[in-house]
Design a protein around this motif. Structure first.
Motif, PDB file in Angstrom:
ATOM      1  N   ALA A   1       0.836  -1.207   0.000  1.00  0.00           N
ATOM      2  CA  ALA A   1       0.000   0.000   0.000  1.00  0.00           C
ATOM      3  C   ALA A   1       0.872   1.259   0.000  1.00  0.00           C
ATOM      4  CB  ALA A   1      -0.935  -0.010   1.215  1.00  0.00           C
ATOM      5  N   LEU A   2       1.982   1.224   0.757  1.00  0.00           N
ATOM      6  CA  LEU A   2       2.900   2.373   0.765  1.00  0.00           C
ATOM      7  C   LEU A   2       3.483   2.593  -0.625  1.00  0.00           C
ATOM      8  CD1 LEU A   2       4.758   1.725   4.162  1.00  0.00           C
ATOM      9  CD2 LEU A   2       3.359   3.740   3.626  1.00  0.00           C
ATOM     10  N   ASP A   3       3.887   1.491  -1.281  1.00  0.00           N
ATOM     11  CA  ASP A   3       4.421   1.591  -2.659  1.00  0.00           C
ATOM     12  C   ASP A   3       3.387   2.208  -3.588  1.00  0.00           C
ATOM     13  OD1 ASP A   3       6.821   0.539  -2.076  1.00  0.00           O
ATOM     14  OD2 ASP A   3       6.452  -1.462  -2.928  1.00  0.00           O
ATOM     15  N   ALA A   4       2.154   1.697  -3.480  1.00  0.00           N
ATOM     16  CA  ALA A   4       1.088   2.183  -4.377  1.00  0.00           C
ATOM     17  C   ALA A   4       0.826   3.676  -4.157  1.00  0.00           C
ATOM     18  CB  ALA A   4      -0.189   1.383  -4.143  1.00  0.00           C
ATOM     19  N   ALA A   5       0.963   4.120  -2.908  1.00  0.00           N
ATOM     20  CA  ALA A   5       0.700   5.534  -2.597  1.00  0.00           C
ATOM     21  C   ALA A   5       1.932   6.402  -2.810  1.00  0.00           C
ATOM     22  CB  ALA A   5       0.234   5.654  -1.143  1.00  0.00           C
ATOM     23  N   GLY A   6       3.085   5.754  -3.050  1.00  0.00           N
ATOM     24  CA  GLY A   6       4.324   6.515  -3.213  1.00  0.00           C
ATOM     25  C   GLY A   6       4.753   7.183  -1.920  1.00  0.00           C
ATOM     26  N   LEU A   7       4.533   6.474  -0.813  1.00  0.00           N
ATOM     27  CA  LEU A   7       4.860   7.049   0.497  1.00  0.00           C
ATOM     28  C   LEU A   7       5.923   6.218   1.201  1.00  0.00           C
ATOM     29  CD1 LEU A   7       1.268   7.698   1.919  1.00  0.00           C
ATOM     30  CD2 LEU A   7       2.904   9.465   1.229  1.00  0.00           C
ATOM     31  N   LYS A   8       6.633   6.855   2.116  1.00  0.00           N
ATOM     32  CA  LYS A   8       7.536   6.126   3.014  1.00  0.00           C
ATOM     33  C   LYS A   8       6.788   5.864   4.318  1.00  0.00           C
ATOM     34  CE  LYS A   8      11.006   9.191   2.913  1.00  0.00           C
ATOM     35  NZ  LYS A   8      10.838  10.186   1.879  1.00  0.00           N
ATOM     36  N   ALA A   9       7.156   4.792   5.002  1.00  0.00           N
ATOM     37  CA  ALA A   9       6.462   4.475   6.266  1.00  0.00           C
ATOM     38  C   ALA A   9       6.527   5.649   7.238  1.00  0.00           C
ATOM     39  CB  ALA A   9       7.073   3.224   6.888  1.00  0.00           C
ATOM     40  N   SER A  10       7.643   6.373   7.189  1.00  0.00           N
ATOM     41  CA  SER A  10       7.812   7.493   8.132  1.00  0.00           C
ATOM     42  C   SER A  10       6.785   8.604   7.908  1.00  0.00           C
ATOM     43  CB  SER A  10       9.228   8.066   8.024  1.00  0.00           C
ATOM     44  OG  SER A  10       9.451   8.461   6.683  1.00  0.00           O
ATOM     45  N   GLU A  11       6.094   8.559   6.772  1.00  0.00           N
ATOM     46  CA  GLU A  11       5.072   9.585   6.510  1.00  0.00           C
ATOM     47  C   GLU A  11       3.710   9.210   7.119  1.00  0.00           C
ATOM     48  OE1 GLU A  11       5.727  11.595   2.387  1.00  0.00           O
ATOM     49  OE2 GLU A  11       6.571   9.568   2.234  1.00  0.00           O
TER      50      GLU A  11
ATOM     51  N   SER B   1       7.895  -3.410  12.394  1.00  0.00           N
ATOM     52  CA  SER B   1       8.425  -4.018  11.164  1.00  0.00           C
ATOM     53  C   SER B   1       8.635  -2.976  10.070  1.00  0.00           C
ATOM     54  CB  SER B   1       7.481  -5.098  10.637  1.00  0.00           C
ATOM     55  OG  SER B   1       7.361  -6.107  11.584  1.00  0.00           O
ATOM     56  N   LEU B   2       7.841  -1.919  10.120  1.00  0.00           N
ATOM     57  CA  LEU B   2       7.997  -0.847   9.122  1.00  0.00           C
ATOM     58  C   LEU B   2       9.084   0.145   9.538  1.00  0.00           C
ATOM     59  CD1 LEU B   2       4.237  -0.088   8.263  1.00  0.00           C
ATOM     60  CD2 LEU B   2       5.876  -1.373   6.871  1.00  0.00           C
ATOM     61  N   GLY B   3       9.731  -0.118  10.666  1.00  0.00           N
ATOM     62  CA  GLY B   3      10.848   0.724  11.116  1.00  0.00           C
ATOM     63  C   GLY B   3      10.426   1.959  11.883  1.00  0.00           C
ATOM     64  N   LEU B   4       9.180   1.956  12.375  1.00  0.00           N
ATOM     65  CA  LEU B   4       8.676   3.154  13.060  1.00  0.00           C
ATOM     66  C   LEU B   4       8.937   3.064  14.558  1.00  0.00           C
ATOM     67  CD1 LEU B   4       5.330   3.431  11.053  1.00  0.00           C
ATOM     68  CD2 LEU B   4       7.469   4.673  10.679  1.00  0.00           C
ATOM     69  N   ARG B   5       9.233   4.203  15.159  1.00  0.00           N
ATOM     70  CA  ARG B   5       9.582   4.206  16.579  1.00  0.00           C
ATOM     71  C   ARG B   5       8.617   4.992  17.446  1.00  0.00           C
ATOM     72  NH1 ARG B   5      14.865   2.020  17.302  1.00  0.00           N
ATOM     73  NH2 ARG B   5      14.266   2.043  19.493  1.00  0.00           N
ATOM     74  N   SER B   6       7.745   5.816  16.858  1.00  0.00           N
ATOM     75  CA  SER B   6       6.801   6.532  17.738  1.00  0.00           C
ATOM     76  C   SER B   6       5.437   6.778  17.108  1.00  0.00           C
ATOM     77  CB  SER B   6       7.407   7.854  18.221  1.00  0.00           C
ATOM     78  OG  SER B   6       7.395   8.794  17.177  1.00  0.00           O
ATOM     79  N   THR B   7       5.209   6.230  15.928  1.00  0.00           N
ATOM     80  CA  THR B   7       3.914   6.407  15.263  1.00  0.00           C
ATOM     81  C   THR B   7       2.830   5.676  16.048  1.00  0.00           C
ATOM     82  OG1 THR B   7       5.106   6.415  13.173  1.00  0.00           O
ATOM     83  CG2 THR B   7       2.718   6.094  13.042  1.00  0.00           C
ATOM     84  N   PRO B   8       1.715   6.332  16.376  1.00  0.00           N
ATOM     85  CA  PRO B   8       0.669   5.625  17.122  1.00  0.00           C
ATOM     86  C   PRO B   8       0.103   4.455  16.332  1.00  0.00           C
ATOM     87  CG  PRO B   8      -0.099   7.783  16.380  1.00  0.00           C
ATOM     88  CD  PRO B   8       1.357   7.723  16.082  1.00  0.00           C
ATOM     89  N   ALA B   9      -0.239   3.398  17.055  1.00  0.00           N
ATOM     90  CA  ALA B   9      -0.697   2.177  16.397  1.00  0.00           C
ATOM     91  C   ALA B   9      -1.601   1.429  17.364  1.00  0.00           C
ATOM     92  CB  ALA B   9       0.500   1.303  16.018  1.00  0.00           C
TER      93      ALA B   9
END
Ligand SMILES: CC(C)(COP(=O)(O)OP(=O)(O)OC[C@H]1O[C@@H](n2cnc3c(N)ncnc32)[C@H](O)[C@@H]1OP(=O)(O)O)[C@@H](O)C(=O)NCCC(=O)NCCS
Length: 329
Positions: free
Chosen positions: A66-76, A101-109
């Motif tokens: 989905a990130l690829d399709a949207a042209g986004l990085k996980a950090s966004e 797994s997406l390399g995020l350290r503080s994104t709410p989930a």
């Protein structure tokens, strides 16, 4: 519909395990056969998580696409919501595993549980964070490994379920006439006995539970069938009425993939051709919260949906829960 912001769909992805479980495979495990299963459900095979695969690994694979399709990085991403009833573990949430797994350290989930209606609940929640102005980019995932809670000695339920994940990215837009323009969510907890999987605070897993196989899904399929047939058509009609969509305006219905007969009978009731519903139950069975986002991703990649098209989602499941939504691509 008077929101300042719109929450538009900018990317989707899906992930299915490689391993296939066919009706013939099941007929070697329980007293059933391909003809009965196809005729009663439309299912020919379903995907089953292999060793090392889990709800979070499938969810992460879908999220990356989905990130690829949207042209986004996980950090966004500003937020990750995972709809699931087969979480990675009781805690931490599956969404936290996906974020890591997406390399995020503080994104709410966080996770949401509304069974087969879970993706619509999560999509609506994600969209509302955007419409309220709190977040700009939200990843909504439906992911399940139902094979881990299916009783493969119970022919009434084991034929139905499969594993998989689908992801959708919603982003803020100044055009509130696009994206998720309507959703309605419902629940009636009095229907809990129709479908349940008991391990939890009331019934902690112990030896007695394992003896009675109560750690697995218990399903009264006929009850759900009757409920679903009625609700399905009502929910589509409601979505079309509120979003002011004629049959011609409506490009596609993406129903929860519960049973081909339920989908067919609703389409008949609505006097719409079967081609108006995107169905993949023959290949994947019922993947609960994952079924709508997998089908959405498939429909988009197959060119069944283009910018400007309106799509209706409809689902029902354990709870009982039911929900609908209108997405303008
Ligand atoms: C489960 C479901 C496919 C069963 O189909 P159905 O037409 O309702 O069938 P019934 O449960 O009435 O059973 C009919 C007969 O088939 C038998 N049967 C059940 N499962 C069978 C199987 N896998 N193979 C062969 N026979 C089977 C039953 O024992 C029953 O036999 P009987 O008439 O001798 O008692 C259907 O009810 C359904 O799709 N329900 C909704 C699914 C659901 O709840 N999904 C999860 C939530 S979204």
């Amino acid at each position: 519909m008077s929101n300042t912001f719109g929450a538009i769909l900018t990317g989707t992805g899906s992930a299915l395990p490689e391993k296939r479980l066919t009706n013939d495979d099941l007929s070697k495990m329980v007293d059933t056969n391909d003809e009965w299963i196809v005729q009663r459900t439309g299912i020919k095979e379903r995907r089953i998580a292999g060793e090392g695969e889990s709800t979070a690994t499938l969810a992460t694979a879908a999220a990356r696409k989905a990130l690829d399709a949207a042209g986004l990085k996980a950090s966004e991403l500003d937020l990750i919501i995972v709809a699931t009833i087969t979480p990675e573990m009781i805690f931490p949430s599956t969404a936290c595993f996906v974020a890591a797994s997406l390399g995020l350290r503080s994104t709410p989930a966080f996770d949401m549980a509304a069974a087969c209606s879970g993706f619509i609940y999560a999509l609506n929640t994600g969209a509302n964070f955007i419409k309220a102005g709190q977040y700009k980019t939200v990843m909504v995932i439906g992911a399940e490994t139902l094979s881990r809670i299916v009783d493969y000695t119970d022919r009434a339920s084991c034929i139905l379920f499969g594993d998989g994940a689908g992801a959708a990215i919603l982003q803020r837009s100044n055009d509130s006439s696009k994206g998720l323009v309507y959703a309605s969510l419902h629940a009636d907890g009095n229907g809990a006995e129709a479908m349940k999987c008991m391990p939890g605070s009331l019934h902690p897993v112990n030896a007695a539970m394992l003896d009675t196989r109560d750690q697995y899904i218990k399903l009264k399929g006929r009850e759900v069938y009757k409920f679903a047939v009625t609700k399905f058509a009502e929910l589509i009609e409601d979505a079309m009425r509120v979003a002011e969509l004629s049959k011609d305006d409506l490009r596609l219905i993406i129903p929860h993939q519960v049973n081909q007969r339920i989908i067919d009978s609703a389409m008949e009731k609505l006097e719409m051709g079967p081609e108006k519903a995107h169905v993949n139950i023959d290949r994947y069975g019922n993947t609960s919260a994952a079924s709508i986002p997998i089908a959405l991703d498939e429909a988009l990649r197959a060119g069944r949906l283009s910018p400007g098209d309106a799509v209706v989602f409809v689902a029902f499941g354990a709870g009982l829960t039911w929900a609908n939504a209108v997405l303008k691509i």
